[in-house]
Design an enzyme around this catalytic site. Structure first.
Site, mmCIF file in Angstrom:
data_model
loop_
_atom_site.group_PDB
_atom_site.id
_atom_site.type_symbol
_atom_site.label_atom_id
_atom_site.label_comp_id
_atom_site.label_asym_id
_atom_site.label_seq_id
_atom_site.Cartn_x
_atom_site.Cartn_y
_atom_site.Cartn_z
ATOM 1 N N MET A 91 0.097 -0.347 3.768
ATOM 2 C CA MET A 91 0.262 -1.523 2.917
ATOM 3 C C MET A 91 1.623 -1.559 2.210
ATOM 4 O O MET A 91 1.690 -1.722 0.987
ATOM 5 C CB MET A 91 -0.875 -1.565 1.885
ATOM 6 N N ARG A 92 2.679 -1.383 2.995
ATOM 7 C CA ARG A 92 4.032 -1.436 2.427
ATOM 8 C C ARG A 92 4.965 -2.148 3.373
ATOM 9 O O ARG A 92 4.805 -2.040 4.589
ATOM 10 C CB ARG A 92 4.602 -0.017 2.284
ATOM 11 N N ASN A 108 2.993 -2.839 14.246
ATOM 12 C CA ASN A 108 1.964 -3.028 13.221
ATOM 13 C C ASN A 108 0.803 -3.823 13.798
ATOM 14 O O ASN A 108 0.995 -4.638 14.703
ATOM 15 C CB ASN A 108 2.562 -3.804 12.036
ATOM 16 N N HIS A 110 -2.244 -6.540 12.802
ATOM 17 C CA HIS A 110 -2.580 -7.510 11.762
ATOM 18 C C HIS A 110 -3.865 -8.246 12.166
ATOM 19 O O HIS A 110 -3.985 -8.692 13.313
ATOM 20 C CB HIS A 110 -1.423 -8.509 11.610
HETATM 21 C C1 GRF Z 1 -6.802 -3.555 9.608
HETATM 22 O O1 GRF Z 1 -7.579 -4.718 9.533
HETATM 23 C C2 GRF Z 1 -5.387 -3.881 9.988
HETATM 24 O O2 GRF Z 1 -5.281 -4.971 10.849
HETATM 25 C C3 GRF Z 1 -4.775 -4.214 8.655
HETATM 26 O O3 GRF Z 1 -5.356 -3.303 7.762
HETATM 27 C C4 GRF Z 1 -6.644 -2.916 8.243
HETATM 28 C C5 GRF Z 1 -6.666 -1.430 8.304
HETATM 29 O O4 GRF Z 1 -7.932 -0.929 8.617
HETATM 30 N N1 GRF Z 1 -3.345 -4.146 8.729
HETATM 31 P P1 GRF Z 1 -8.122 0.634 8.906
HETATM 32 O O5 GRF Z 1 -7.516 1.378 7.710
HETATM 33 O O6 GRF Z 1 -7.411 0.960 10.167
HETATM 34 O O7 GRF Z 1 -9.586 0.838 8.982
#
Ligand code: GRF
Length: 188
Positions: A91-92, A108, A110
């Site tokens: 989350m960065r 990444n 998403h």
């Molecule tokens: C996922 O939905 C991904 O697409 C988003 O953050 C979530 C991470 O889930 N970027 P996890 O930590 O892999 O369970």
């Protein structure tokens, strides 16, 4: 020869685990050299420890700058000869230091069909909007938020009203798409 990859996570780590299991069962000809986590309480750390994967836990606030924080990570990636960095719920926004050293090798995942619904609450946002075809995107990482070139996508049609059910469907699609995409990229 197995390829060295890294996975970055901030939360649950279910995508990290999907990639780790695909490495372990031979679906991916790769090993996760390091799992980088920026939150000391992230469940991803528990998963990594139980899977026997090295974890690098670093809090950005313990560093004088974002550059110093990323320098420590990039130095570790260099030492491990990492060829591909998979952000999985990290989350960065990736900064200049990592982009200048690993640009073009960072991807990444998403939980929406970009460029629709960028940001941290994509599933909730798209559900509230009344979307009927949800989905997952894997893209290269650049200096923008969820804005780099798209590599792969999968649609997840859903017309129900249970967001928990939708989330489960999207996560299931994520785990498959991430493994398939990493496999393709490592073959190029
Ligand atoms: C996922 O939905 C991904 O697409 C988003 O953050 C979530 C991470 O889930 N970027 P996890 O930590 O892999 O369970």
């Amino acid at each position: 020869m197995k390829r060295n990859i890294a996975v970055f996570a901030s939360g649950s780590g279910s995508n990290f685990e999907a990639i780790a299991r695909a490495c372990a069962d031979g679906t991916l000809n790769a090993r996760i050299a390091v799992c980088v986590v920026d939150k000391p309480r992230a469940y991803a750390i528990v998963r990594a420890e139980s899977l026997g994967i090295p974890v690098l836990v670093l809090s950005p606030k313990d560093f004088p700058s974002k550059r110093e924080y990323e320098k420590e990570i990039a130095d570790r990636l260099d030492r491990e000869n990492v060829e591909l960095v998979c952000l999985a719920g990290y989350m960065r926004i990736v900064g200049d230091e990592l982009l200048s050293r690993y640009g073009g090798k960072i991807i990444n995942i998403h939980p929406a069909l970009l460029p629709a619904f960028p940001g941290a609450h994509a599933i909730e946002d798209s559900f509230r909007y009344g979307v009927k075809v949800f989905g997952v995107t894997i893209h290269y990482v650049d200096e923008t938020l969820d804005g780099g070139k798209i590599i792969s996508q999968v649609a997840v049609p859903y017309e129900g009203s249970d967001i928990a059910e939708l989330e489960a469907m999207i996560h299931k699609a994520e785990h498959k798409l991430y493994v398939d995409t990493v496999r393709c990229l490592l073959c190029e």
